[in-house]
Design a protein around this motif. Structure first.
Motif, PDB file in Angstrom:
ATOM      1  N   THR A  12      28.044 -82.384 -33.212  1.00  0.00           N
ATOM      2  CA  THR A  12      29.455 -82.084 -32.973  1.00  0.00           C
ATOM      3  C   THR A  12      29.526 -80.725 -32.297  1.00  0.00           C
ATOM      4  O   THR A  12      29.006 -79.738 -32.815  1.00  0.00           O
ATOM      5  CB  THR A  12      30.242 -82.061 -34.295  1.00  0.00           C
ATOM      6  OG1 THR A  12      30.096 -83.334 -34.941  1.00  0.00           O
ATOM      7  CG2 THR A  12      31.711 -81.794 -34.049  1.00  0.00           C
ATOM      8  N   VAL A  13      30.162 -80.678 -31.135  1.00  0.00           N
ATOM      9  CA  VAL A  13      30.194 -79.464 -30.314  1.00  0.00           C
ATOM     10  C   VAL A  13      31.128 -78.426 -30.935  1.00  0.00           C
ATOM     11  O   VAL A  13      32.296 -78.704 -31.179  1.00  0.00           O
ATOM     12  CB  VAL A  13      30.648 -79.785 -28.874  1.00  0.00           C
ATOM     13  CG1 VAL A  13      30.676 -78.532 -28.028  1.00  0.00           C
ATOM     14  CG2 VAL A  13      29.766 -80.843 -28.258  1.00  0.00           C
ATOM     15  N   TYR A  14      30.594 -77.230 -31.176  1.00  0.00           N
ATOM     16  CA  TYR A  14      31.405 -76.104 -31.654  1.00  0.00           C
ATOM     17  C   TYR A  14      31.849 -75.245 -30.480  1.00  0.00           C
ATOM     18  O   TYR A  14      33.014 -74.920 -30.338  1.00  0.00           O
ATOM     19  CB  TYR A  14      30.619 -75.251 -32.651  1.00  0.00           C
ATOM     20  CG  TYR A  14      31.314 -73.951 -32.967  1.00  0.00           C
ATOM     21  CD1 TYR A  14      32.431 -73.942 -33.800  1.00  0.00           C
ATOM     22  CD2 TYR A  14      30.910 -72.753 -32.406  1.00  0.00           C
ATOM     23  CE1 TYR A  14      33.110 -72.767 -34.072  1.00  0.00           C
ATOM     24  CE2 TYR A  14      31.580 -71.577 -32.674  1.00  0.00           C
ATOM     25  CZ  TYR A  14      32.676 -71.583 -33.504  1.00  0.00           C
ATOM     26  OH  TYR A  14      33.358 -70.416 -33.751  1.00  0.00           O
ATOM     27  N   GLY A  15      30.912 -74.891 -29.635  1.00  0.00           N
ATOM     28  CA  GLY A  15      31.203 -74.068 -28.473  1.00  0.00           C
ATOM     29  C   GLY A  15      30.254 -74.415 -27.345  1.00  0.00           C
ATOM     30  O   GLY A  15      29.103 -74.756 -27.581  1.00  0.00           O
ATOM     31  N   ALA A  16      30.757 -74.337 -26.110  1.00  0.00           N
ATOM     32  CA  ALA A  16      29.918 -74.633 -24.952  1.00  0.00           C
ATOM     33  C   ALA A  16      30.432 -73.858 -23.757  1.00  0.00           C
ATOM     34  O   ALA A  16      31.633 -73.650 -23.610  1.00  0.00           O
ATOM     35  CB  ALA A  16      29.927 -76.130 -24.651  1.00  0.00           C
ATOM     36  N   LEU A  96      32.608 -77.410 -21.620  1.00  0.00           N
ATOM     37  CA  LEU A  96      33.339 -76.193 -21.937  1.00  0.00           C
ATOM     38  C   LEU A  96      34.082 -76.453 -23.238  1.00  0.00           C
ATOM     39  O   LEU A  96      34.859 -77.404 -23.333  1.00  0.00           O
ATOM     40  CB  LEU A  96      34.316 -75.821 -20.818  1.00  0.00           C
ATOM     41  CG  LEU A  96      35.077 -74.508 -21.009  1.00  0.00           C
ATOM     42  CD1 LEU A  96      34.108 -73.329 -21.094  1.00  0.00           C
ATOM     43  CD2 LEU A  96      36.055 -74.299 -19.872  1.00  0.00           C
ATOM     44  N   SER A  97      33.818 -75.619 -24.264  1.00  0.00           N
ATOM     45  CA  SER A  97      34.392 -75.848 -25.587  1.00  0.00           C
ATOM     46  C   SER A  97      34.508 -74.530 -26.342  1.00  0.00           C
ATOM     47  O   SER A  97      33.664 -73.650 -26.192  1.00  0.00           O
ATOM     48  CB  SER A  97      33.501 -76.810 -26.372  1.00  0.00           C
ATOM     49  OG  SER A  97      33.963 -76.971 -27.685  1.00  0.00           O
ATOM     50  N   VAL A  98      35.559 -74.420 -27.175  1.00  0.00           N
ATOM     51  CA  VAL A  98      35.765 -73.249 -28.028  1.00  0.00           C
ATOM     52  C   VAL A  98      36.279 -73.731 -29.378  1.00  0.00           C
ATOM     53  O   VAL A  98      37.233 -74.511 -29.438  1.00  0.00           O
ATOM     54  CB  VAL A  98      36.787 -72.277 -27.408  1.00  0.00           C
ATOM     55  CG1 VAL A  98      37.052 -71.103 -28.322  1.00  0.00           C
ATOM     56  CG2 VAL A  98      36.329 -71.786 -26.052  1.00  0.00           C
ATOM     57  N   CYS A  99      35.647 -73.299 -30.456  1.00  0.00           N
ATOM     58  CA  CYS A  99      36.084 -73.617 -31.827  1.00  0.00           C
ATOM     59  C   CYS A  99      36.366 -75.111 -32.016  1.00  0.00           C
ATOM     60  O   CYS A  99      37.448 -75.498 -32.461  1.00  0.00           O
ATOM     61  CB  CYS A  99      37.290 -72.789 -32.217  1.00  0.00           C
ATOM     62  SG  CYS A  99      36.941 -71.037 -32.291  1.00  0.00           S
ATOM     63  N   PHE A 100      35.405 -75.953 -31.631  1.00  0.00           N
ATOM     64  CA  PHE A 100      35.469 -77.405 -31.750  1.00  0.00           C
ATOM     65  C   PHE A 100      36.452 -78.073 -30.789  1.00  0.00           C
ATOM     66  O   PHE A 100      36.588 -79.281 -30.797  1.00  0.00           O
ATOM     67  CB  PHE A 100      35.764 -77.850 -33.185  1.00  0.00           C
ATOM     68  CG  PHE A 100      34.689 -77.491 -34.162  1.00  0.00           C
ATOM     69  CD1 PHE A 100      33.486 -78.179 -34.185  1.00  0.00           C
ATOM     70  CD2 PHE A 100      34.873 -76.452 -35.064  1.00  0.00           C
ATOM     71  CE1 PHE A 100      32.487 -77.848 -35.089  1.00  0.00           C
ATOM     72  CE2 PHE A 100      33.888 -76.107 -35.972  1.00  0.00           C
ATOM     73  CZ  PHE A 100      32.687 -76.808 -35.983  1.00  0.00           C
TER      74      PHE A 100
END
Length: 118
Positions: A12-16, A96-100
């Motif tokens: 599960t992506v948290y940040g990218a 691109l991801s921030v805080c899930f």
């Protein structure tokens, strides 16, 4: 074919930030750590996790592989997972991801890498 002790599809992506990501594997929490790194044609694996096959030198394996990326890194410690690739590839897609909250390539909250890739 080299072993891969990290299953990115369950992360599960948290940040990218495009060529790297951090996430959590909450489906299959294992005790231990694993890493796989590639620099052009030199690749090494390190694995001290439960329920995995042993590498050539107990927990370490070094080999020469065909060049597919400039730099690639994957690591896992218990449920924490991180990876980077230049250029991005199938295991480390451009995201691109921030805080899930995943903003690119698909918008969504609390998404796994397999869901983001499509």
């Amino acid at each position: 074919m080299p072993m891969d002790s990290i299953d990115e599809s369950k992360v599960t992506v948290y940040g990218a930030c495009f060529c790297c990501f951090n996430g959590l594997n909450l489906e299959n929490i294992e005790i231990g750590c694993a890493a796989k790194e590639t620099l052009l044609c030199l690749e090494w694996d390190f694995c001290l996790k439960s329920n995995t096959e042993k590498l050539r030198c107990f927990c370490l394996d070094i080999r020469i592989v065909p060049v597919t990326v400039c730099i690639k890194q994957q690591g896992q410690m218990c449920c924490l997972v991180s990876a980077a690739a230049i250029p991005p590839d199938a295991e480390v897609p451009m995201m691109l991801s921030v805080c899930f909250l995943v903003c690119f390539p698909k918008f969504g909250f609390f998404k796994k890498i397999s869901e983001v890739k499509g």
